[in-house]
Write an enzyme that holds these catalytic residues in place. Structure first.
Site, mmCIF file in Angstrom:
data_model
loop_
_atom_site.group_PDB
_atom_site.id
_atom_site.type_symbol
_atom_site.label_atom_id
_atom_site.label_comp_id
_atom_site.label_asym_id
_atom_site.label_seq_id
_atom_site.Cartn_x
_atom_site.Cartn_y
_atom_site.Cartn_z
ATOM 1 C CE LYS A 272 -4.044 -1.685 2.556
ATOM 2 N NZ LYS A 272 -4.996 -1.499 1.464
ATOM 3 N NE ARG A 346 -11.003 -9.567 -2.248
ATOM 4 C CZ ARG A 346 -11.269 -8.635 -3.151
ATOM 5 N NH1 ARG A 346 -11.603 -8.964 -4.389
ATOM 6 N NH2 ARG A 346 -11.210 -7.364 -2.832
HETATM 7 N N1 BES Z 1 -8.324 -3.527 4.240
HETATM 8 C C1 BES Z 1 -8.411 -3.128 2.888
HETATM 9 C C2 BES Z 1 -9.669 -2.328 2.584
HETATM 10 C C3 BES Z 1 -9.696 -0.905 3.080
HETATM 11 C C4 BES Z 1 -8.993 0.080 2.430
HETATM 12 C C5 BES Z 1 -10.494 -0.567 4.130
HETATM 13 C C6 BES Z 1 -9.061 1.386 2.875
HETATM 14 C C7 BES Z 1 -10.578 0.735 4.565
HETATM 15 C C8 BES Z 1 -9.857 1.712 3.936
HETATM 16 C C9 BES Z 1 -8.426 -4.342 1.983
HETATM 17 O O1 BES Z 1 -7.678 -5.409 2.408
HETATM 18 C C10 BES Z 1 -7.832 -3.907 0.687
HETATM 19 O O2 BES Z 1 -6.699 -3.561 0.667
HETATM 20 N N2 BES Z 1 -8.640 -3.930 -0.365
HETATM 21 C C11 BES Z 1 -8.203 -3.528 -1.641
HETATM 22 C C12 BES Z 1 -8.745 -4.499 -2.661
HETATM 23 C C13 BES Z 1 -8.171 -4.329 -4.031
HETATM 24 C C14 BES Z 1 -6.709 -4.698 -4.024
HETATM 25 C C15 BES Z 1 -8.933 -5.194 -4.978
HETATM 26 C C16 BES Z 1 -8.713 -2.122 -1.891
HETATM 27 O O3 BES Z 1 -9.820 -1.804 -1.466
HETATM 28 O O4 BES Z 1 -7.995 -1.333 -2.483
HETATM 29 MN MN MN Z 2 -5.656 -5.294 1.809
#
Ligand code: BES
Ligand code: MN
Ligand code: ZN
Length: 487
Positions: A272, A346
């Site tokens: 990230k 997931r």
């Molecule tokens: N934990 C995150 C989702 C999230 C992001 C929650 C920001 C709250 C604030 C999750 O694991 C994630 O990183 N999801 C990705 C999925 C994508 C890679 C398909 C996302 O939402 O960017």
């Molecule tokens: Mn994630």
């Protein structure tokens, strides 16, 4: 805080602060017996001269010289808009204002906002007060200021045992919400998967009927949980799958709650960006809400079977971490191509869902801070709701309505499932560019065949950002209403 119910008449007890909610219509009939005529006229004058509006957040303090006390008027907003959500907001505003001082005795007039028509209850009032008093304490040596006692003033001499029941219920729900907040707020160097499993084990102390089993990595391996294990393999912290069983009834199919427990989400190799990455300590909020709800069930001795399953892991990059392109096999047998290691929620949930099937649930609901896309689509007010069963979706919407813990349903059309197809495995772990909250839910739905399942994406609702940053404890309130109304 302790609560005592009393009937409304002129107060004879020592009360430091008398809280009185007022709508924008500024009607005061519910407190007309409280003050002498001259004092009352002074109040009316004061409302007029000081522009008290009765809007949410508006307050006026008035010296009650007759009783050597203070009356604090606080706004309830518009009467026709009032309900559980506004009750929470109004109570939060006033409690935060008065709870900076220690050891005060307060009273609150309940008659004008505990009502059938507004579907607000005494239990919700107590719960709102208790959750408003919550502060995260990072230093045991600096305890938070505490209020001493709260008199709940009602017009009728309501039945004491039903009153005590409401107080106990409200407190139990609040304790569950506040526990979920504490778990979310605990820093990620402390709140790791092992910590969460120990928190779950603590539940056994509240209620003897609770059984907790902690499944460690070797056991996961033998169960074939290749998907869950792929998430924790880049971290020094071992994953834990925890099953909390609260089964007071014989031969009744349980409600099963499943929670995403990523104690920190760096994104893994699909790292990230650095901005606000600290917020990813809240990525275990789904699991936190499961522990909070189980705590509330155990404390109030709910007469229905409830199971909590939490999938705890830390998502780190490292030499052992999974790569984009890896193919893993889930416990269900479904093979998954990992195209983005940041879509890890997931991956842990699918194995938790498959594991939880053994309980033959009446309903299964999973909670997860699953996608940023949910936050983009719905903002931070409702949780995203998805379900493979319309009746279950409606029951959850009813509970959202009852509690003000709002949800908004999104569709699961066949088209979304098409986006998960790959020629390298049965399914890939991300969809296309758009509708990310839905493709994530569709991925989970693949593992729920034959069970009544719903998913709550709490990415926008589980925590607050800014100066008052922290966990909200959502959706524990919603879950408790769901459990209590579907016993
Ligand atoms: N934990 C995150 C989702 C999230 C992001 C929650 C920001 C709250 C604030 C999750 O694991 C994630 O990183 N999801 C990705 C999925 C994508 C890679 C398909 C996302 O939402 O960017
Ligand atoms: Mn994630
Ligand atoms: Zn995540």
């Amino acid at each position: 805080m302790d609560y005592t119910g009393i009937q409304s008449k002129r107060i004879t007890k020592t009360i430091d602060l008398q809280l009185v909610g007022i709508y924008t219509d500024k009607k005061t009939s519910h407190i007309d017996k409280m003050l002498s005529k001259p004092a009352f006229n002074l109040v009316k004058k004061c409302f007029k001269n000081n522009n008290f509006t009765g809007e949410l957040g508006d307050t006026r303090t008035f010296d009650d010289q007759e009783h050597d006390s203070q009356i604090v008027f606080f706004g309830l907003g518009k009467k026709d808009k009032f309900g559980p959500l506004m009750l929470n907001r109004a109570v939060k505003a006033i409690i935060q204002k008065i709870s900076k001082t220690n050891n005060k005795t307060i009273s609150i007039h309940t008659a004008n906002f505990i009502s059938r028509t507004y579907k607000t209850t005494l239990e919700q009032l107590v719960c709102a007060i208790e959750t408003s008093l919550y502060r995260y304490s990072f230093d045991d040596k600096k305890p938070n200021p505490k209020l001493k006692l709260c008199y709940l003033i009602s017009k009728t001499s309501s039945n004491i045992s039903s009153l005590n029941n409401s107080i106990a219920k409200g407190k139990a729900i609040a304790n569950g919400i506040n526990l979920a907040k504490d778990l979310g707020n605990t820093p990620p160097n402390i709140c790791n998967p092992t910590f969460l499993s120990k928190e779950a084990l603590k539940l056994k102390k509240i209620n003897k009927t609770i059984k907790v089993s902690v499944i460690d990595e070797p056991k996961m391996k033998s169960l074939g949980m290749g998907s869950l294990l792929s998430v924790s393999q880049g971290s020094k912290q071992p994953a834990k799958l925890v099953a909390i069983e609260y089964m007071p009834m014989k031969n009744k199919a349980p409600i099963v709650l499943v929670g995403k427990g990523i104690t920190f989400d760096t994104g893994g190799i699909s790292l990230k960006p650095p901005a606000n990455m600290d917020e990813m300590k809240f990525d275990m909020s789904g699991a936190g809400s499961v522990i909070g709800a189980m705590h509330a069930c155990a404390e109030m001795k709910v007469k229905t079977n409830v199971i909590g399953v939490i999938a705890c892991a830390e998502n780190m990059p490292g030499s052992q971490a999974s790569r984009p392109g890896d193919v893993v096999q889930s416990m269900s047998g479904i093979k998954i191509e990992i195209l983005n290691t940041d879509a890890e929620g997931r991956l842990v949930l699918c194995d938790a869902i498959t594991y939880a099937r053994k309980y033959k649930p009446r309903f299964m609901i999973d909670m997860a801070t699953l996608t940023g896309a949910c936050l983009v689509g719905l903002g931070k007010y409702p949780s995203g709701l998805f379900s493979n069963d319309e009746k279950l979706a409606q029951l959850i919407k009813n509970s959202a309505h009852n509690t003000g813990d709002r949800v908004w349903q999104l569709p699961l059309y066949d088209d979304y499932f098409e986006e998960l197809k790959t020629n390298f495995a049965d399914i890939q772990n991300i969809g296309g560019r758009y509708g990310g909250a839905i493709t994530a839910a569709a991925f989970l739905a693949k593992f729920t065949e034959g069970i009544k399942w719903a998913h709550l994406d709490i990415a926008g609702t589980a925590w607050e950002v800014g100066k008052e940053k922290g966990s909200t404890g959502r959706p524990v309130g919603l879950l408790m209403d769901f459990i209590l109304t579907n016993q």
